[in-house]
Design an enzyme around this catalytic site. Structure first.
Site, PDB file in Angstrom:
ATOM      1  N   VAL A 148       4.615  -1.189   7.084  1.00 19.78           N
ATOM      2  CA  VAL A 148       4.545  -1.468   5.657  1.00 19.78           C
ATOM      3  C   VAL A 148       5.320  -2.737   5.352  1.00 19.78           C
ATOM      4  O   VAL A 148       6.444  -2.920   5.841  1.00 19.78           O
ATOM      5  CB  VAL A 148       5.129  -0.301   4.835  1.00 19.78           C
ATOM      6  CG1 VAL A 148       5.108  -0.620   3.345  1.00 19.78           C
ATOM      7  CG2 VAL A 148       4.382   0.989   5.126  1.00 19.78           C
ATOM      8  N   CYS A 149       4.729  -3.619   4.548  1.00 20.25           N
ATOM      9  CA  CYS A 149       5.458  -4.794   4.047  1.00 20.25           C
ATOM     10  C   CYS A 149       5.199  -4.883   2.553  1.00 20.25           C
ATOM     11  O   CYS A 149       4.729  -3.931   1.929  1.00 20.25           O
ATOM     12  CB  CYS A 149       5.033  -6.060   4.783  1.00 20.25           C
ATOM     13  SG  CYS A 149       3.333  -6.568   4.444  1.00 20.25           S
ATOM     14  N   ALA A 150       5.487  -6.036   1.961  1.00 21.56           N
ATOM     15  CA  ALA A 150       5.325  -6.166   0.518  1.00 21.56           C
ATOM     16  C   ALA A 150       3.856  -6.188   0.110  1.00 21.56           C
ATOM     17  O   ALA A 150       3.422  -5.442  -0.768  1.00 21.56           O
ATOM     18  CB  ALA A 150       6.036  -7.412   0.012  1.00 21.56           C
TER      19      ALA A 150
END
Length: 393
Positions: free
Chosen positions: A80-82
């Protein structure tokens, strides 16, 4: 677990698929590659036992071997990232190292924007529909009966409500906020503009508690004891000051004997609403005690379904994602309710367990009565993270 394949064959998981896995407690190990400050402020949360760890994206660039070594090789991993790009890079890298990795489509922003719509009650007289925003722990409801619909505590984006109402062949006739919220921007005024349905709030909440300025949005004042008819469902307003001065609980009574209480931030399944978000915790705690011990009990029996506006942990939802329980169960399992023997005991418990006061909550209250109109980007920033409306335990 259902994922889709990209052209590079790296699996992609949607926010809706992730939510279903979180509810079933089958979610993978979650690797969050955002920077530590963003991770500390807001992250994906699930049921007890979910593993969510932060290894920033730049670690995989500066020390690839060391970063990869910290990721479990024997588990399914969701990166997960932004917004998505960094997580796809890390997922590709992990898969090249033999790790069963996928990434979250749209990044954590897609998780933050997820709305989940589920039936709570379906009966001959109509239905109660729950509209939740899981990332924030926010819950709202639609009462539908004989072609009429009322929305209670609508969240910022209006589409989920309009779509659900249309899907059941109904028309929005009433919009209620149990109080002027501090943790999220209400969708009530927007629904009023889009549909013409009246927006109701108690007049004590139509004044900013810190600025002492009145609301500049159209609203219709609620009164204690006021009754509205939504098809065959009666909605009775119960004034419940303490979390705010104008908090109301809304009792739904149906022809078959069903009783449901929309508690807003009054009583949650595992806690209750804090009295300090108006900046007056000392003064409002006695009001909250009176509401909980005197105002509310006459309307409750053990079968009354409690329908709160928030949850603190996903463990409060059942496997179907429903955040509701009979009062008899809540009374026995909500340990925060065990401090009611005296006002002195209650006061000590409440004032000794107040969480941090988020400064953006003052601004959100300004937005909710029309004193300020934020841009979309400003609204996103104000609402970032999970609600902290409940008392800490």
């Amino acid at each position: 677990m259902t994922v889709t394949e990209t052209q590079t064959q790296t699996p992609v998981m949607t926010a809706a698929t992730l939510y279903d896995a979180l509810l079933r407690n089958t979610a993978p190990y979650i690797l969050d590659v955002r920077n530590p400050d963003d991770f500390a402020r807001w992250r994906i949360e699930g049921r007890a036992g979910l593993t969510v760890e932060n290894i920033p994206y730049y670690n995989f660039i500066e020390d690839e071997d060391g970063a990869v070594a910290r990721v479990p090789a024997d588990r399914e991993v969701l990166v997960v990232c932004a917004k998505e790009g960094s997580s796809q890079f890390v997922a590709d890298l992990l898969r090249a190292r033999g790790v069963n990795a996928s990434y979250l489509e749209g990044g954590i922003l897609s998780w933050g924007h997820l709305y989940d719509t589920r039936d709570i009650v379906v009966a001959p007289w109509g239905r109660i529909v729950q509209v939740a925003r899981p990332a924030r722990g926010d819950v709202s409801f639609i009462v539908i009966s004989d072609g009429a619909a009322a929305v209670i505590d609508p969240l910022r984006h209006t589409a989920p409500y309009l779509e659900a109402i249309a899907a059941h062949g109904a028309r929005l006739t009433h919009i209620f906020d149990t109080h002027v919220h501090a943790d999220h921007i209400s969708g009530g005024p927007a629904l009023n503009r889009e549909t013409g349905a009246p927006y109701y709030v108690h007049p004590y909440d139509a004044i900013h508690p810190i600025d002492m300025l009145p609301a500049v949005i159209p609203y219709t004042a609620l009164d204690d004891g006021q009754v509205f008819q939504i098809g065959r469902v009666e909605l009775r307003m119960i004034w419940y000051p303490g979390h705010t001065l104008g908090q109301v609980n809304i009792l739904a009574v149906a022809p078959d004997g069903f009783r449901g209480l929309f508690t807003g931030d009054g009583i949650f399944l595992r806690s209750f609403g804090r009295p300090d978000l108006g900046g007056k915790g000392e003064a409002w705690t006695p009001l909250l005690y009176e509401s909980m011990t005197r105002r509310l009990p006459p309307y409750l029996d053990d079968a009354t379904l409690i329908l709160p506006a928030h949850f603190s942990t996903l463990d409060e939802a059942d496997e179907a994602g429903r955040v509701a329980a009979p009062w008899g169960v809540v009374r026995q399992t909500n340990t925060s309710l065990s401090h009611m023997e005296s006002e002195k005991e209650f006061r000590s418990f409440v004032l000794g367990n107040l969480p941090e006061f988020p400064p953006q909550y003052v601004e959100i209250k300004r937005v909710n009565i029309g004193l300020r109109t934020p841009s979309e980007a400003e609204a996103e920033e104000l609402e970032l993270g999970k609600n902290v409306c409940a008392l800490a335990k």
